[in-house]
Design an enzyme around this catalytic site. Sequence first.
Site, PDB file in Angstrom:
ATOM      1  N   SER A 100      -2.787  47.149 -26.787  1.00 48.75           N
ATOM      2  CA  SER A 100      -4.006  46.865 -27.544  1.00 48.75           C
ATOM      3  C   SER A 100      -3.831  45.509 -28.215  1.00 48.75           C
ATOM      4  CB  SER A 100      -4.276  47.963 -28.576  1.00 48.75           C
ATOM      5  OG  SER A 100      -3.309  47.948 -29.604  1.00 48.75           O
ATOM      6  N   ASN A 102      -5.556  44.481 -31.537  1.00 45.84           N
ATOM      7  CA  ASN A 102      -5.919  44.313 -32.947  1.00 45.84           C
ATOM      8  C   ASN A 102      -4.776  44.666 -33.881  1.00 45.84           C
ATOM      9  OD1 ASN A 102      -8.737  44.989 -31.567  1.00 45.84           O
ATOM     10  ND2 ASN A 102      -9.145  43.930 -33.496  1.00 45.84           N
ATOM     11  N   TRP A 104      -4.482  46.426 -37.541  1.00 48.39           N
ATOM     12  CA  TRP A 104      -5.163  47.063 -38.670  1.00 48.39           C
ATOM     13  C   TRP A 104      -4.152  47.835 -39.512  1.00 48.39           C
ATOM     14  CZ3 TRP A 104      -4.771  52.257 -39.351  1.00 48.39           C
ATOM     15  CH2 TRP A 104      -4.564  53.065 -38.225  1.00 48.39           C
ATOM     16  N   ASP A 288       3.042  48.996 -21.312  1.00 48.85           N
ATOM     17  CA  ASP A 288       2.465  49.405 -22.590  1.00 48.85           C
ATOM     18  C   ASP A 288       3.500  50.059 -23.490  1.00 48.85           C
ATOM     19  OD1 ASP A 288       0.974  50.307 -24.691  1.00 48.85           O
ATOM     20  OD2 ASP A 288      -0.320  51.613 -23.518  1.00 48.85           O
ATOM     21  N   THR A 291       2.733  53.484 -25.416  1.00 56.35           N
ATOM     22  CA  THR A 291       2.572  54.746 -24.703  1.00 56.35           C
ATOM     23  C   THR A 291       3.957  55.291 -24.388  1.00 56.35           C
ATOM     24  OG1 THR A 291       0.436  54.229 -23.723  1.00 56.35           O
ATOM     25  CG2 THR A 291       1.821  55.729 -22.496  1.00 56.35           C
TER      26      THR A 291
END
Length: 415
Positions: A100, A102, A104, A288, A291
């Site tokens: 991903s 972003n 946050w 990834d 994961t």
Amino acid sequence: MFPLKACVFITLVGTVCSRSLLEDAPKDTPKFHKLGLKKMETASQAAKKEGALLQRKYGTLSYTGSDAVGLYNFEDAQYYAEIKVGTPGETFKVVMDTGSSNLWVPGHKCTSAACLLHKKYNPASSSTYVANGSAFSIQYGSGQLTGVFDTDDVTLGDFVIKGQSFAESTVEPGIAFVAGKFDGILGLAFSRISVGGQVPVFDNMVAQGLVSEPVFAFWLNRTSDLVSKTTTGGEITFGGLDASHYTGPITYVPLADENYWLFKVDSIESKGVFAKTTFATNTMAIADTGTSLLAGPKDEIKKIQQHIGAIPFLNGEYLVLCKLIPTMPNIEFVINGVTFTLEPKDYVLQIEGECLSGFMGIDLPAGNPVKYILGDVFLGKYYSVFDKGNKQVGFAESTSGAEQAVKAKTMTITL
Ligand SMILES: *[C@@H]1O[C@H](CO)[C@@H](O)[C@H](O)[C@H]1NC(C)=O
Ligand SMILES: *[C@@H]1O[C@H](CO)[C@@H](O)[C@H](O)[C@H]1NC(C)=O
């Protein structure tokens, strides 16, 4: 959403082998971050519930519509690191997620249960905070995580990323984030899949000259996999590689697109004594770190499960009999002409006396170029290099390695 040009533009350009990208780098002081990682202790339920997470993560982040499978657990078997947001700065544990884009963290106005149990970012206590106020929203299985964008300095080890855009949450849905040991997520994929146009952290590190090479690499400690479920760590190096954590050549494969770390896998197969079984050819995969299992299309994964003697369990996952591990076959991934072998000890996860197959079936929405998600089951065995500059991903045999001093401008965080 993503142009399906992958197979057209991937060509086998031959294996690029190099001990370290730094060898080719200009001779001025390399800027090199070394970031220690800690693995969540509760590596069990997460693996079992990850199917839902995968569906959600790849089902909606960049594609409209599709699935509505619940995300129940997000914390498990995720590798996280500590960062600081603001000045003097609040420390947050964030999952380092190449799947991903972003960043946050929990926000000061958030009253969700998850936020009450985690650190919260408070703009008022940071002298470098700059307001933005645009709405942030990302869909997880348990619901919509919403927040607002802020701008502030973010510290990774010794290095300060100035004016990083990130989101502070206002609502964190469900219990997923309550149980999580991490506070937030730091995405390391490309800006094209970044929600709200947020410039990813690593892009800013490169733009601000914090790293001498636009590359980072992951080493994940899997040494205790079959022995116990003790905490294992890992390491990310930003700006170069850590030669103490891999051995032999690095096989590079060109990126098929710059959204996820997406590349072509020539074939997935298993060699028997008399015959070779092929499960997939010319398929697309992503690397990834966020994961834990290795996921692929349900029909193909089913063949792999049958081949290794696994039996269906829950949520697309399979169990194997632990005592059969020594007799189970290897599964091979051919990437850019080079074979990467997963032995049973690599692809079976022993969790509370059960043996879980590390392969998991998941059908991503039609049109998604991603077919396979090479998570920690694969990345634990193979040191992985994420090379933005040369638009490629590299894999090499991972070694547990000894700690060694790296370059002058080195940052090490041990978690
Ligand atoms: C607010 O943040 C978003 C996401 O990073 C960015 O696209 C936008 O330009 C920012 N707006 C302002 C006014 O800074
Ligand atoms: C990897 O993890 C094991 C078990 O948790 C630990 O004993 C070992 O020291 C770690 N290896 C490195 C190089 O940190």
